[in-house]
Every structure is written in C-alpha cells, then in structure tokens.
Design a protein around this motif. Structure first.
Motif, PDB file in Angstrom:
ATOM      1  N   VAL A  34      35.565   6.059 -16.235  1.00  0.00           N
ATOM      2  CA  VAL A  34      34.533   7.077 -16.090  1.00  0.00           C
ATOM      3  C   VAL A  34      33.497   7.063 -17.413  1.00  0.00           C
ATOM      4  O   VAL A  34      32.539   7.217 -17.217  1.00  0.00           O
ATOM      5  CB  VAL A  34      35.074   8.392 -16.175  1.00  0.00           C
ATOM      6  CG1 VAL A  34      34.074   9.568 -15.857  1.00  0.00           C
ATOM      7  CG2 VAL A  34      36.109   8.775 -14.552  1.00  0.00           C
ATOM      8  N   GLY A  35      34.194   6.883 -18.412  1.00  0.00           N
ATOM      9  CA  GLY A  35      33.134   6.854 -19.803  1.00  0.00           C
ATOM     10  C   GLY A  35      32.267   5.777 -19.788  1.00  0.00           C
ATOM     11  O   GLY A  35      30.901   5.900 -19.877  1.00  0.00           O
ATOM     12  N   ALA A  36      32.821   4.562 -19.188  1.00  0.00           N
ATOM     13  CA  ALA A  36      31.807   3.282 -19.182  1.00  0.00           C
ATOM     14  C   ALA A  36      30.882   3.567 -18.056  1.00  0.00           C
ATOM     15  O   ALA A  36      29.794   3.303 -18.253  1.00  0.00           O
ATOM     16  CB  ALA A  36      32.656   2.323 -18.659  1.00  0.00           C
ATOM     17  N   LEU A  37      30.961   4.098 -17.001  1.00  0.00           N
ATOM     18  CA  LEU A  37      30.146   4.538 -15.953  1.00  0.00           C
ATOM     19  C   LEU A  37      29.115   5.457 -16.486  1.00  0.00           C
ATOM     20  O   LEU A  37      27.802   5.298 -16.059  1.00  0.00           O
ATOM     21  CB  LEU A  37      30.946   5.103 -14.738  1.00  0.00           C
ATOM     22  CG  LEU A  37      31.595   4.060 -13.873  1.00  0.00           C
ATOM     23  CD1 LEU A  37      32.309   4.675 -12.545  1.00  0.00           C
ATOM     24  CD2 LEU A  37      30.713   2.942 -13.336  1.00  0.00           C
ATOM     25  N   ILE A  38      29.522   6.377 -17.117  1.00  0.00           N
ATOM     26  CA  ILE A  38      28.308   7.560 -17.507  1.00  0.00           C
ATOM     27  C   ILE A  38      27.664   6.817 -18.602  1.00  0.00           C
ATOM     28  O   ILE A  38      26.392   6.950 -18.699  1.00  0.00           O
ATOM     29  CB  ILE A  38      29.462   8.654 -18.319  1.00  0.00           C
ATOM     30  CG1 ILE A  38      29.956   9.426 -17.238  1.00  0.00           C
ATOM     31  CG2 ILE A  38      28.368   9.563 -19.342  1.00  0.00           C
ATOM     32  CD1 ILE A  38      30.766  10.649 -17.581  1.00  0.00           C
ATOM     33  N   TRP A  39      28.131   6.153 -19.408  1.00  0.00           N
ATOM     34  CA  TRP A  39      27.369   5.327 -20.669  1.00  0.00           C
ATOM     35  C   TRP A  39      26.460   4.397 -19.874  1.00  0.00           C
ATOM     36  O   TRP A  39      25.111   4.099 -20.212  1.00  0.00           O
ATOM     37  CB  TRP A  39      28.269   4.273 -21.419  1.00  0.00           C
ATOM     38  CG  TRP A  39      27.542   3.541 -22.313  1.00  0.00           C
ATOM     39  CD1 TRP A  39      26.757   3.861 -23.449  1.00  0.00           C
ATOM     40  CD2 TRP A  39      27.207   2.175 -22.069  1.00  0.00           C
ATOM     41  NE1 TRP A  39      26.144   2.791 -23.938  1.00  0.00           N
ATOM     42  CE2 TRP A  39      26.534   1.802 -23.205  1.00  0.00           C
ATOM     43  CE3 TRP A  39      27.563   1.048 -21.297  1.00  0.00           C
ATOM     44  CZ2 TRP A  39      25.832   0.510 -23.496  1.00  0.00           C
ATOM     45  CZ3 TRP A  39      27.243  -0.131 -21.357  1.00  0.00           C
ATOM     46  CH2 TRP A  39      26.286  -0.512 -22.584  1.00  0.00           C
ATOM     47  N   ALA A  40      26.801   3.407 -18.629  1.00  0.00           N
ATOM     48  CA  ALA A  40      25.593   2.726 -17.959  1.00  0.00           C
ATOM     49  C   ALA A  40      24.859   3.248 -17.537  1.00  0.00           C
ATOM     50  O   ALA A  40      23.700   3.011 -17.344  1.00  0.00           O
ATOM     51  CB  ALA A  40      26.640   2.009 -16.870  1.00  0.00           C
ATOM     52  N   PHE A  41      25.015   4.439 -16.835  1.00  0.00           N
ATOM     53  CA  PHE A  41      23.947   5.347 -16.165  1.00  0.00           C
ATOM     54  C   PHE A  41      22.844   5.817 -17.164  1.00  0.00           C
ATOM     55  O   PHE A  41      21.924   6.038 -17.130  1.00  0.00           O
ATOM     56  CB  PHE A  41      24.477   6.590 -15.348  1.00  0.00           C
ATOM     57  CG  PHE A  41      25.024   6.313 -14.047  1.00  0.00           C
ATOM     58  CD1 PHE A  41      23.859   6.086 -13.015  1.00  0.00           C
ATOM     59  CD2 PHE A  41      26.018   5.990 -13.574  1.00  0.00           C
ATOM     60  CE1 PHE A  41      24.036   5.784 -11.869  1.00  0.00           C
ATOM     61  CE2 PHE A  41      26.439   5.707 -12.339  1.00  0.00           C
ATOM     62  CZ  PHE A  41      25.553   5.576 -11.600  1.00  0.00           C
ATOM     63  N   TRP A  42      23.553   6.454 -18.343  1.00  0.00           N
ATOM     64  CA  TRP A  42      22.553   6.716 -19.526  1.00  0.00           C
ATOM     65  C   TRP A  42      21.684   5.472 -20.062  1.00  0.00           C
ATOM     66  O   TRP A  42      20.460   5.669 -20.181  1.00  0.00           O
ATOM     67  CB  TRP A  42      23.522   7.284 -20.724  1.00  0.00           C
ATOM     68  CG  TRP A  42      22.771   7.551 -21.642  1.00  0.00           C
ATOM     69  CD1 TRP A  42      22.140   8.773 -22.276  1.00  0.00           C
ATOM     70  CD2 TRP A  42      22.872   6.753 -22.934  1.00  0.00           C
ATOM     71  NE1 TRP A  42      21.538   8.664 -23.337  1.00  0.00           N
ATOM     72  CE2 TRP A  42      21.928   7.464 -24.035  1.00  0.00           C
ATOM     73  CE3 TRP A  42      23.126   5.646 -23.337  1.00  0.00           C
ATOM     74  CZ2 TRP A  42      21.429   7.011 -25.355  1.00  0.00           C
ATOM     75  CZ3 TRP A  42      22.820   4.924 -24.562  1.00  0.00           C
ATOM     76  CH2 TRP A  42      21.885   5.861 -25.461  1.00  0.00           C
ATOM     77  N   LEU A  43      22.246   4.336 -20.043  1.00  0.00           N
ATOM     78  CA  LEU A  43      21.538   3.213 -20.479  1.00  0.00           C
ATOM     79  C   LEU A  43      20.538   2.862 -19.473  1.00  0.00           C
ATOM     80  O   LEU A  43      19.197   2.615 -19.793  1.00  0.00           O
ATOM     81  CB  LEU A  43      22.578   2.171 -20.835  1.00  0.00           C
ATOM     82  CG  LEU A  43      21.683   0.828 -21.448  1.00  0.00           C
ATOM     83  CD1 LEU A  43      21.302   1.055 -22.795  1.00  0.00           C
ATOM     84  CD2 LEU A  43      22.809  -0.265 -21.388  1.00  0.00           C
ATOM     85  N   GLY A  44      20.857   2.985 -18.190  1.00  0.00           N
ATOM     86  CA  GLY A  44      19.904   2.783 -17.088  1.00  0.00           C
ATOM     87  C   GLY A  44      18.869   3.603 -17.245  1.00  0.00           C
ATOM     88  O   GLY A  44      17.659   3.068 -16.948  1.00  0.00           O
ATOM     89  N   ARG A  50      11.392   3.559 -20.153  1.00  0.00           N
ATOM     90  CA  ARG A  50      10.457   2.765 -20.821  1.00  0.00           C
ATOM     91  C   ARG A  50       9.685   1.664 -20.066  1.00  0.00           C
ATOM     92  O   ARG A  50       8.538   1.373 -20.665  1.00  0.00           O
ATOM     93  CB  ARG A  50      11.203   1.944 -22.193  1.00  0.00           C
ATOM     94  CG  ARG A  50      11.861   2.526 -23.176  1.00  0.00           C
ATOM     95  CD  ARG A  50      12.594   1.435 -24.135  1.00  0.00           C
ATOM     96  NE  ARG A  50      13.830   1.237 -23.726  1.00  0.00           N
ATOM     97  CZ  ARG A  50      14.683   0.505 -24.191  1.00  0.00           C
ATOM     98  NH1 ARG A  50      14.241  -0.602 -25.040  1.00  0.00           N
ATOM     99  NH2 ARG A  50      15.731   0.098 -23.342  1.00  0.00           N
ATOM    100  N   GLU A  51      10.053   1.744 -18.851  1.00  0.00           N
ATOM    101  CA  GLU A  51       9.156   1.064 -18.110  1.00  0.00           C
ATOM    102  C   GLU A  51       7.770   1.804 -17.438  1.00  0.00           C
ATOM    103  O   GLU A  51       8.032   3.118 -17.241  1.00  0.00           O
ATOM    104  CB  GLU A  51       9.758   0.766 -16.558  1.00  0.00           C
ATOM    105  CG  GLU A  51      11.051  -0.237 -16.865  1.00  0.00           C
ATOM    106  CD  GLU A  51      11.937  -0.300 -15.624  1.00  0.00           C
ATOM    107  OE1 GLU A  51      11.722   0.193 -14.541  1.00  0.00           O
ATOM    108  OE2 GLU A  51      12.742  -1.375 -15.820  1.00  0.00           O
ATOM    109  N   PRO A  52       6.872   1.117 -17.210  1.00  0.00           N
ATOM    110  CA  PRO A  52       5.772   1.985 -16.678  1.00  0.00           C
ATOM    111  C   PRO A  52       5.828   2.640 -15.191  1.00  0.00           C
ATOM    112  O   PRO A  52       6.568   2.056 -14.548  1.00  0.00           O
ATOM    113  CB  PRO A  52       4.554   0.710 -16.590  1.00  0.00           C
ATOM    114  CG  PRO A  52       5.316  -0.400 -16.386  1.00  0.00           C
ATOM    115  CD  PRO A  52       6.561  -0.107 -16.882  1.00  0.00           C
ATOM    116  N   ARG A  53       5.179   3.648 -15.306  1.00  0.00           N
ATOM    117  CA  ARG A  53       5.433   4.549 -13.960  1.00  0.00           C
ATOM    118  C   ARG A  53       4.760   3.572 -12.770  1.00  0.00           C
ATOM    119  O   ARG A  53       3.895   2.826 -12.842  1.00  0.00           O
ATOM    120  CB  ARG A  53       4.691   5.901 -14.031  1.00  0.00           C
ATOM    121  CG  ARG A  53       3.217   5.611 -14.080  1.00  0.00           C
ATOM    122  CD  ARG A  53       2.602   7.122 -13.945  1.00  0.00           C
ATOM    123  NE  ARG A  53       1.003   6.812 -14.219  1.00  0.00           N
ATOM    124  CZ  ARG A  53       0.292   6.301 -13.645  1.00  0.00           C
ATOM    125  NH1 ARG A  53       0.571   5.756 -12.168  1.00  0.00           N
ATOM    126  NH2 ARG A  53      -1.244   6.202 -13.812  1.00  0.00           N
TER     127      ARG A  53
END
Length: 128
Positions: A34-44, A50-53
């Motif tokens: 669960v912690g790894a999934l939360i971290w992955a969503f946070w990183l995504g 940072r991407e253009p709209r």
C-alpha cells in the motif's frame, strides 16, 4: 491446548507463534505494498504537474482555408538499384537512392494480365 497443570502444549504454542508471525508478516507485506502504491501515485502526480497543460479548444489546430487535405495517389518511376563494382563490395543504405522520386508519365495503375497466375500457388502458368 493446555495440559493438566494449565501450561500450554509445546506443539500448540509453536503453532500459535508461527501463525502469529505469519499474520504479522502478511499485514506488514500489505502495508509495504500500500505504501509503494501511494508513493507511485504521488510520484506520478508530481511528474504530471511538471508537464505542460493540454491545449484549450481555441489553441487546437484548424483546417486550412483550402479545406481538408486529401490523399494523393500517383504512380512513381522505379529507381534502379546500383550494382556493386566489386563482388567483395556490399551495398549500404547510403549507396541507395531514394525510391520513386520521379512522377511517372503513365498514371494508369498496372493490372495483372489475364491468363497469368497473379499469386503464388494459384495453379496458373505464371508469367513467361
């Protein structure tokens, strides 16, 4: 399971300890996932911020004044493959010319002649 003296049976105590450690391991493993999934969503989310709209509707490309661009079909002159000057020489991609860079004078598409095979295995006599 208790014995006559109120003590735990050693086999039952070992089974209880093993199942307790197994349960703790499963819970800890689940928490790690669960912690790894939360971290992955946070990183995504961080990368996406940072991407253009996406472009607005008024910023989308528009059709040219002449209307939509259509596909053009035309017959092209074949380009001859250069022959190697020496048997040891190999043709490299940069030795080849771009294929079909001249428009053919005859724009009629080639058709199969009647009485010829047209494909492999059709039983015809083939082209002579």
């Amino acid at each position: 399971m208790t014995t006559a003296y109120g003590l735990l049976d050693p086999a039952a105590a070992e089974l209880a300890a093993t199942s307790t450690f197994g349960m703790i391991g499963a819970v800890l493993g689940g928490l790690v996932i669960v912690g790894a999934l939360i971290w992955a969503f946070w990183l995504g989310d961080k990368v996406r911020s940072r991407e253009p709209r996406p472009p607005r509707p008024e910023e989308q490309p528009t059709l040219p004044d002449s209307g939509p661009v259509r596909e053009t079909r035309e017959m092209r002159e074949p380009e001859e493959v250069p022959q190697a000057t020496d048997e040891d020489e190999r043709l490299r991609p940069y030795n080849l010319n771009p294929s079909g860079d001249r428009r053919s004078a005859d724009q009629e598409p080639r058709r199969w002649d009647s009485g010829t095979s047209g494909s492999f295995g059709s039983g015809g006599t083939g082209k002579a």
